[in-house]
Design a protein around this motif. Sequence first.
Motif, mmCIF file in Angstrom:
data_model
loop_
_atom_site.group_PDB
_atom_site.id
_atom_site.type_symbol
_atom_site.label_atom_id
_atom_site.label_comp_id
_atom_site.label_asym_id
_atom_site.label_seq_id
_atom_site.Cartn_x
_atom_site.Cartn_y
_atom_site.Cartn_z
ATOM 1 N N THR A 109 0.837 -1.205 0.000
ATOM 2 C CA THR A 109 0.000 0.000 0.000
ATOM 3 C C THR A 109 0.871 1.255 0.000
ATOM 4 O OG1 THR A 109 -1.754 -1.169 1.211
ATOM 5 C CG2 THR A 109 -1.834 1.237 1.219
ATOM 6 N N GLY A 110 1.894 1.263 0.853
ATOM 7 C CA GLY A 110 2.797 2.404 0.915
ATOM 8 C C GLY A 110 3.560 2.613 -0.377
ATOM 9 N N VAL B 77 3.565 5.921 -3.219
ATOM 10 C CA VAL B 77 4.701 6.712 -3.737
ATOM 11 C C VAL B 77 5.062 6.315 -5.171
ATOM 12 C CG1 VAL B 77 5.660 7.141 -1.464
ATOM 13 C CG2 VAL B 77 6.415 5.137 -2.721
ATOM 14 N N ARG B 78 4.218 5.503 -5.783
ATOM 15 C CA ARG B 78 4.359 5.085 -7.181
ATOM 16 C C ARG B 78 5.606 4.228 -7.437
ATOM 17 N NH1 ARG B 78 2.183 8.702 -11.953
ATOM 18 N NH2 ARG B 78 2.076 6.572 -12.717
ATOM 19 N N ALA C 159 4.151 16.566 -14.526
ATOM 20 C CA ALA C 159 3.269 16.358 -13.374
ATOM 21 C C ALA C 159 3.791 15.233 -12.489
ATOM 22 C CB ALA C 159 1.848 16.045 -13.851
ATOM 23 N N GLN C 160 4.341 14.177 -13.101
ATOM 24 C CA GLN C 160 4.922 13.082 -12.340
ATOM 25 C C GLN C 160 6.119 13.557 -11.521
ATOM 26 O OE1 GLN C 160 5.825 9.637 -14.713
ATOM 27 N NE2 GLN C 160 3.765 9.476 -15.539
ATOM 28 N N LYS D 23 8.117 15.179 -5.848
ATOM 29 C CA LYS D 23 8.575 16.156 -4.860
ATOM 30 C C LYS D 23 7.639 16.204 -3.663
ATOM 31 C CE LYS D 23 10.017 21.009 -4.575
ATOM 32 N NZ LYS D 23 10.138 22.280 -5.305
ATOM 33 N N GLU D 24 6.362 15.915 -3.886
ATOM 34 C CA GLU D 24 5.365 16.060 -2.826
ATOM 35 C C GLU D 24 5.207 14.820 -1.961
ATOM 36 O OE1 GLU D 24 1.733 17.293 -4.618
ATOM 37 O OE2 GLU D 24 2.453 19.323 -5.063
ATOM 38 N N VAL D 25 5.604 13.649 -2.484
ATOM 39 C CA VAL D 25 5.426 12.396 -1.745
ATOM 40 C C VAL D 25 6.759 11.654 -1.684
ATOM 41 C CG1 VAL D 25 4.125 10.248 -1.569
ATOM 42 C CG2 VAL D 25 3.048 12.260 -2.594
ATOM 43 N N GLN D 26 7.266 11.458 -0.485
ATOM 44 C CA GLN D 26 8.555 10.800 -0.285
ATOM 45 C C GLN D 26 8.394 9.597 0.650
ATOM 46 O OE1 GLN D 26 11.809 11.662 -1.589
ATOM 47 N NE2 GLN D 26 10.521 12.800 -3.023
#
Length: 337
Positions: free
Chosen positions: A62-63, A67-68, A91-92, A97-100
Amino acid sequence: MSGSPLIQIENLKKYYPVNKGFKDIFNKEKKFVKAIDGVDLTIDKGEILGLAGESGSGKTTTGEILVRLQEATDGTITIDGHPLNLKDKQAQKSFRKEVQMIFQDPYETLNPRFNVFETIAEPLRIHGLKDKKALYEKVMEVLEIAELKPAAHYVHRYPHELSGGQRQRVAIARGIVVGPKVLVADEPVSMLDVSIRADILNLLKDLRKKMGLTMLYVSHDLSTIKYLCDRIAIMYLGKIMEIGPVDEVVRNPQHPYTQVLLSAVPVADPTYEKKRILIDDEAPDQINLPEGCRFGPRCPYAKEACKTCNHDYTEVFEGHQHACIFAKEEQIKNEDH
Protein backbone atom coordinates in the motif's frame (compact mmCIF):
# COMPACT_ATOMS: atom_id res chain seq x y z
CA MET A 1 -8.62 17.95 11.29
CA SER A 2 -11.02 19.76 8.99
CA GLY A 3 -12.01 19.93 5.34
CA SER A 4 -11.51 17.21 2.75
CA PRO A 5 -8.75 14.63 3.40
CA LEU A 6 -5.31 15.19 1.88
CA ILE A 7 -5.13 11.54 0.76
CA GLN A 8 -8.17 9.62 -0.51
CA ILE A 9 -7.79 5.91 -1.37
CA GLU A 10 -10.82 4.15 -2.86
CA ASN A 11 -11.19 0.46 -3.73
CA LEU A 12 -7.42 -0.01 -4.06
CA LYS A 13 -6.36 -3.37 -5.51
CA LYS A 14 -3.02 -4.95 -6.30
CA TYR A 15 -3.04 -8.40 -7.90
CA TYR A 16 0.09 -10.29 -8.89
CA PRO A 17 -0.40 -12.91 -11.64
CA VAL A 18 0.81 -16.37 -10.74
CA ASN A 19 3.35 -17.80 -13.19
CA LYS A 20 1.90 -20.92 -14.73
CA GLY A 21 3.72 -24.22 -15.00
CA PHE A 22 3.43 -26.73 -17.83
CA LYS A 23 0.39 -28.39 -16.24
CA ASP A 24 -1.46 -25.06 -16.14
CA ILE A 25 -1.07 -24.24 -19.86
CA PHE A 26 -4.48 -25.66 -20.69
CA ASN A 27 -6.17 -24.11 -17.65
CA LYS A 28 -7.85 -20.92 -18.88
CA GLU A 29 -8.64 -19.64 -15.37
CA LYS A 30 -6.10 -16.97 -14.38
CA LYS A 31 -4.82 -17.02 -10.82
CA PHE A 32 -3.60 -14.03 -8.82
CA VAL A 33 -2.03 -13.28 -5.46
CA LYS A 34 -4.36 -10.63 -4.05
CA ALA A 35 -1.92 -8.49 -2.06
CA ILE A 36 -4.45 -5.64 -1.72
CA ASP A 37 -8.11 -6.33 -2.35
CA GLY A 38 -10.43 -3.34 -2.13
CA VAL A 39 -8.91 -0.96 0.44
CA ASP A 40 -10.53 2.38 1.32
CA LEU A 41 -8.54 4.87 3.41
CA THR A 42 -8.43 8.60 4.05
CA ILE A 43 -5.65 10.61 5.69
CA ASP A 44 -6.26 14.20 6.78
CA LYS A 45 -3.70 16.94 6.38
CA GLY A 46 -1.17 16.84 9.23
CA GLU A 47 -2.39 13.42 10.42
CA ILE A 48 -0.24 10.36 11.06
CA LEU A 49 -2.08 7.15 10.17
CA GLY A 50 -0.58 3.87 11.36
CA LEU A 51 -1.03 0.85 9.08
CA ALA A 52 -0.52 -2.38 11.04
CA GLY A 53 -0.65 -6.08 10.32
CA GLU A 54 1.47 -9.20 10.14
CA SER A 55 3.85 -9.99 7.27
CA GLY A 56 1.98 -10.52 4.01
CA SER A 57 -0.98 -8.34 4.99
CA GLY A 58 -0.31 -5.84 2.16
CA LYS A 59 0.69 -2.82 4.25
CA THR A 60 4.09 -2.22 2.59
CA THR A 61 2.56 -2.69 -0.86
CA THR A 62 0.00 0.00 0.00
CA GLY A 63 2.80 2.40 0.91
CA GLU A 64 4.77 1.62 -2.24
CA ILE A 65 1.73 2.25 -4.44
CA LEU A 66 1.20 5.57 -2.68
CA VAL A 67 4.70 6.71 -3.74
CA ARG A 68 4.36 5.08 -7.18
CA LEU A 69 7.04 2.46 -6.68
CA GLN A 70 4.32 0.05 -7.79
CA GLU A 71 1.25 0.58 -9.96
CA ALA A 72 -2.19 -0.35 -8.68
CA THR A 73 -4.25 -3.00 -10.46
CA ASP A 74 -7.45 -1.04 -9.79
CA GLY A 75 -8.81 1.74 -7.62
CA THR A 76 -8.19 5.46 -7.31
CA ILE A 77 -5.82 7.53 -5.18
CA THR A 78 -6.00 11.31 -4.97
CA ILE A 79 -3.46 13.45 -3.12
CA ASP A 80 -4.44 17.03 -2.40
CA GLY A 81 -7.16 16.74 -5.04
CA HIS A 82 -4.86 15.41 -7.78
CA PRO A 83 -5.13 11.84 -9.13
CA LEU A 84 -2.14 9.57 -8.59
CA ASN A 85 -2.14 8.05 -12.09
CA LEU A 86 -0.58 11.10 -13.74
CA LYS A 87 0.58 10.63 -17.35
CA ASP A 88 2.31 13.98 -17.93
CA LYS A 89 6.05 13.70 -17.16
CA GLN A 90 6.24 17.16 -15.60
CA ALA A 91 3.27 16.36 -13.37
CA GLN A 92 4.92 13.08 -12.34
CA LYS A 93 8.11 14.95 -11.43
CA SER A 94 6.11 17.42 -9.35
CA PHE A 95 4.37 14.52 -7.62
CA ARG A 96 7.72 12.96 -6.70
CA LYS A 97 8.58 16.16 -4.86
CA GLU A 98 5.37 16.06 -2.83
CA VAL A 99 5.43 12.40 -1.74
CA GLN A 100 8.55 10.80 -0.28
CA MET A 101 9.33 7.49 1.44
CA ILE A 102 11.59 6.28 4.25
CA PHE A 103 12.51 2.61 4.00
CA GLN A 104 13.08 -0.06 6.61
CA ASP A 105 16.80 -0.66 6.05
CA PRO A 106 18.76 2.55 5.38
CA TYR A 107 21.94 0.65 4.57
CA GLU A 108 20.21 -1.00 1.60
CA THR A 109 18.68 2.26 0.32
CA LEU A 110 21.72 4.55 0.58
CA ASN A 111 24.20 4.47 -2.31
CA PRO A 112 27.51 3.25 -0.81
CA ARG A 113 29.42 5.37 -3.37
CA PHE A 114 27.70 8.60 -2.30
CA ASN A 115 28.74 10.50 0.78
CA VAL A 116 26.07 12.18 2.91
CA PHE A 117 26.24 15.42 0.92
CA GLU A 118 25.75 13.67 -2.45
CA THR A 119 22.93 11.52 -1.06
CA ILE A 120 20.90 14.51 0.13
CA ALA A 121 21.86 16.86 -2.71
CA GLU A 122 20.77 14.42 -5.46
CA PRO A 123 16.99 15.06 -5.15
CA LEU A 124 17.63 18.80 -5.05
CA ARG A 125 19.60 18.61 -8.31
CA ILE A 126 16.84 16.51 -9.91
CA HIS A 127 14.32 19.22 -9.04
CA GLY A 128 16.39 22.03 -10.46
CA LEU A 129 18.69 23.38 -7.73
CA LYS A 130 22.14 23.66 -9.35
CA ASP A 131 23.90 26.43 -7.42
CA LYS A 132 26.71 24.83 -5.38
CA LYS A 133 26.50 27.26 -2.47
CA ALA A 134 22.70 26.95 -2.19
CA LEU A 135 23.00 23.16 -2.40
CA TYR A 136 25.55 23.02 0.40
CA GLU A 137 23.55 25.37 2.64
CA LYS A 138 20.34 23.39 2.10
CA VAL A 139 22.06 20.07 2.85
CA MET A 140 23.59 21.48 6.03
CA GLU A 141 20.21 22.88 7.09
CA VAL A 142 18.35 19.60 6.62
CA LEU A 143 21.06 17.62 8.45
CA GLU A 144 20.57 19.91 11.44
CA ILE A 145 16.80 19.36 11.23
CA ALA A 146 17.42 15.57 11.20
CA GLU A 147 19.50 16.09 14.37
CA LEU A 148 22.86 15.16 12.85
CA LYS A 149 24.76 17.86 14.69
CA PRO A 150 27.14 19.42 13.94
CA ALA A 151 26.30 18.86 10.28
CA ALA A 152 29.88 19.52 9.19
CA HIS A 153 30.92 16.41 11.13
CA TYR A 154 28.73 14.14 8.94
CA VAL A 155 28.43 15.79 5.54
CA HIS A 156 31.47 14.09 3.96
CA ARG A 157 31.00 10.64 5.52
CA TYR A 158 29.91 7.51 3.66
CA PRO A 159 27.13 5.12 4.79
CA HIS A 160 29.58 2.51 6.14
CA GLU A 161 31.06 5.17 8.43
CA LEU A 162 27.72 5.81 10.14
CA SER A 163 25.75 3.92 12.79
CA GLY A 164 22.31 2.50 12.03
CA GLY A 165 20.54 5.44 13.68
CA GLN A 166 22.70 7.97 11.85
CA ARG A 167 22.00 6.27 8.51
CA GLN A 168 18.28 6.40 9.16
CA ARG A 169 18.55 10.11 9.98
CA VAL A 170 20.35 10.63 6.64
CA ALA A 171 17.49 8.75 4.92
CA ILE A 172 14.96 10.99 6.69
CA ALA A 173 16.95 14.09 5.68
CA ARG A 174 16.93 12.91 2.06
CA GLY A 175 13.16 12.40 2.27
CA ILE A 176 12.34 15.86 3.62
CA VAL A 177 14.94 17.94 1.72
CA VAL A 178 12.56 18.73 -1.17
CA GLY A 179 9.75 19.79 1.20
CA PRO A 180 7.18 17.02 0.63
CA LYS A 181 3.55 17.13 1.75
CA VAL A 182 3.37 13.39 2.44
CA LEU A 183 5.91 11.04 4.03
CA VAL A 184 5.49 7.25 3.89
CA ALA A 185 7.55 5.58 6.62
CA ASP A 186 7.89 1.82 6.13
CA GLU A 187 9.04 0.23 9.41
CA PRO A 188 11.59 3.05 9.94
CA VAL A 189 12.72 1.88 13.40
CA SER A 190 12.50 -1.92 13.15
CA MET A 191 16.19 -2.25 12.11
CA LEU A 192 17.43 0.06 14.87
CA ASP A 193 18.56 -0.57 18.44
CA VAL A 194 15.77 -0.21 20.99
CA SER A 195 17.74 2.57 22.72
CA ILE A 196 17.45 4.93 19.73
CA ARG A 197 13.98 4.05 18.41
CA ALA A 198 12.29 6.67 20.58
CA ASP A 199 14.66 9.35 19.22
CA ILE A 200 13.65 8.58 15.62
CA LEU A 201 9.95 8.52 16.53
CA ASN A 202 10.32 11.87 18.32
CA LEU A 203 12.06 13.24 15.22
CA LEU A 204 9.09 12.18 13.05
CA LYS A 205 6.73 13.87 15.53
CA ASP A 206 8.78 17.08 15.34
CA LEU A 207 8.77 16.97 11.53
CA ARG A 208 4.98 16.79 11.53
CA LYS A 209 4.89 19.85 13.78
CA LYS A 210 7.58 21.91 11.99
CA MET A 211 6.79 21.01 8.36
CA GLY A 212 3.09 20.15 8.57
CA LEU A 213 3.82 16.69 7.16
CA THR A 214 1.12 14.10 6.64
CA MET A 215 2.37 10.56 7.24
CA LEU A 216 1.49 6.95 6.56
CA TYR A 217 3.42 4.97 9.17
CA VAL A 218 3.68 1.27 8.26
CA SER A 219 4.63 -1.12 11.06
CA HIS A 220 3.90 -4.44 12.73
CA ASP A 221 4.85 -2.89 16.09
CA LEU A 222 1.67 -1.66 17.76
CA SER A 223 3.58 0.02 20.59
CA THR A 224 5.36 2.42 18.21
CA ILE A 225 2.08 3.07 16.37
CA LYS A 226 0.39 3.95 19.66
CA TYR A 227 3.22 6.35 20.52
CA LEU A 228 3.36 8.13 17.16
CA CYS A 229 0.03 7.89 15.33
CA ASP A 230 -3.36 9.59 15.55
CA ARG A 231 -5.35 6.75 13.97
CA ILE A 232 -4.64 3.10 13.25
CA ALA A 233 -5.83 0.81 10.45
CA ILE A 234 -5.47 -2.93 11.00
CA MET A 235 -4.80 -4.84 7.77
CA TYR A 236 -5.05 -8.57 7.09
CA LEU A 237 -4.68 -10.39 3.75
CA GLY A 238 -5.29 -7.26 1.71
CA LYS A 239 -8.33 -6.03 3.67
CA ILE A 240 -8.82 -3.43 6.40
CA MET A 241 -10.21 -5.23 9.45
CA GLU A 242 -10.58 -2.27 11.80
CA ILE A 243 -9.84 1.45 11.80
CA GLY A 244 -10.17 4.17 14.39
CA PRO A 245 -8.40 6.51 16.84
CA VAL A 246 -5.30 4.69 18.04
CA ASP A 247 -6.00 5.06 21.78
CA GLU A 248 -9.56 3.81 21.36
CA VAL A 249 -8.61 0.81 19.22
CA VAL A 250 -5.84 -0.23 21.62
CA ARG A 251 -8.07 0.19 24.67
CA ASN A 252 -11.20 -1.38 23.18
CA PRO A 253 -10.42 -3.50 20.07
CA GLN A 254 -13.54 -4.66 18.22
CA HIS A 255 -12.23 -7.11 15.66
CA PRO A 256 -10.81 -10.51 16.72
CA TYR A 257 -7.68 -9.99 14.59
CA THR A 258 -6.94 -6.72 16.39
CA GLN A 259 -7.45 -8.50 19.71
CA VAL A 260 -4.98 -11.21 18.66
CA LEU A 261 -2.34 -8.66 17.69
CA LEU A 262 -2.72 -6.75 20.94
CA SER A 263 -2.59 -9.92 23.02
CA ALA A 264 0.90 -10.57 21.63
CA VAL A 265 2.28 -7.16 22.69
CA PRO A 266 4.48 -7.54 25.81
CA VAL A 267 3.57 -5.54 28.91
CA ALA A 268 6.35 -4.00 31.01
CA ASP A 269 4.76 -5.12 34.28
CA PRO A 270 5.78 -8.53 35.71
CA THR A 271 2.69 -8.65 37.95
CA TYR A 272 0.23 -8.13 35.09
CA GLU A 273 -1.50 -11.33 34.00
CA LYS A 274 -2.19 -11.13 30.30
CA LYS A 275 -4.48 -13.51 28.45
CA ARG A 276 -2.93 -14.61 25.17
CA ILE A 277 -5.35 -15.43 22.36
CA LEU A 278 -4.09 -18.50 20.53
CA ILE A 279 -4.89 -19.03 16.86
CA ASP A 280 -3.68 -21.19 13.99
CA ASP A 281 -0.21 -19.94 13.02
CA GLU A 282 -0.66 -20.57 9.31
CA ALA A 283 -2.43 -17.88 7.28
CA PRO A 284 -4.70 -18.90 4.37
CA ASP A 285 -3.34 -19.22 0.84
CA GLN A 286 -3.42 -15.75 -0.76
CA ILE A 287 -4.32 -17.27 -4.13
CA ASN A 288 -7.30 -19.29 -2.88
CA LEU A 289 -8.64 -16.93 -0.23
CA PRO A 290 -11.42 -18.01 2.15
CA GLU A 291 -14.99 -16.95 1.51
CA GLY A 292 -16.32 -14.05 3.53
CA CYS A 293 -14.16 -12.75 6.37
CA ARG A 294 -10.48 -13.29 5.58
CA PHE A 295 -9.75 -14.01 9.24
CA GLY A 296 -12.57 -16.54 9.55
CA PRO A 297 -10.50 -19.78 9.32
CA ARG A 298 -8.26 -18.62 12.21
CA CYS A 299 -10.84 -16.72 14.26
CA PRO A 300 -11.82 -18.06 17.74
CA TYR A 301 -15.29 -16.46 17.39
CA ALA A 302 -16.07 -17.54 13.81
CA LYS A 303 -19.72 -18.23 12.97
CA GLU A 304 -21.47 -19.45 9.83
CA ALA A 305 -22.38 -15.84 9.03
CA CYS A 306 -18.68 -14.99 8.73
CA LYS A 307 -18.62 -16.82 5.38
CA THR A 308 -20.76 -14.06 3.88
CA CYS A 309 -19.03 -11.10 5.58
CA ASN A 310 -17.92 -8.47 3.05
CA HIS A 311 -15.93 -6.35 5.53
CA ASP A 312 -18.31 -3.40 5.29
CA TYR A 313 -17.71 -1.13 8.26
CA THR A 314 -20.33 -0.37 10.89
CA GLU A 315 -20.16 2.80 12.98
CA VAL A 316 -20.11 1.91 16.68
CA PHE A 317 -19.09 5.23 18.16
CA GLU A 318 -17.68 8.54 17.01
CA GLY A 319 -14.58 8.14 14.90
CA HIS A 320 -14.26 4.37 15.41
CA GLN A 321 -15.31 1.64 13.02
CA HIS A 322 -15.27 -2.13 13.15
CA ALA A 323 -16.19 -5.06 10.92
CA CYS A 324 -17.14 -7.84 13.34
CA ILE A 325 -20.05 -8.14 15.80
CA PHE A 326 -19.27 -11.65 17.07
CA ALA A 327 -16.16 -10.67 19.02
CA LYS A 328 -18.17 -7.95 20.77
CA GLU A 329 -20.97 -10.40 21.59
CA GLU A 330 -18.44 -12.83 23.10
CA GLN A 331 -16.86 -10.01 25.10
CA ILE A 332 -20.25 -8.96 26.53
CA LYS A 333 -21.06 -12.61 27.35
CA ASN A 334 -17.79 -13.01 29.27
CA GLU A 335 -18.38 -9.75 31.19
CA ASP A 336 -21.85 -10.97 32.24
CA HIS A 337 -20.31 -14.15 33.67
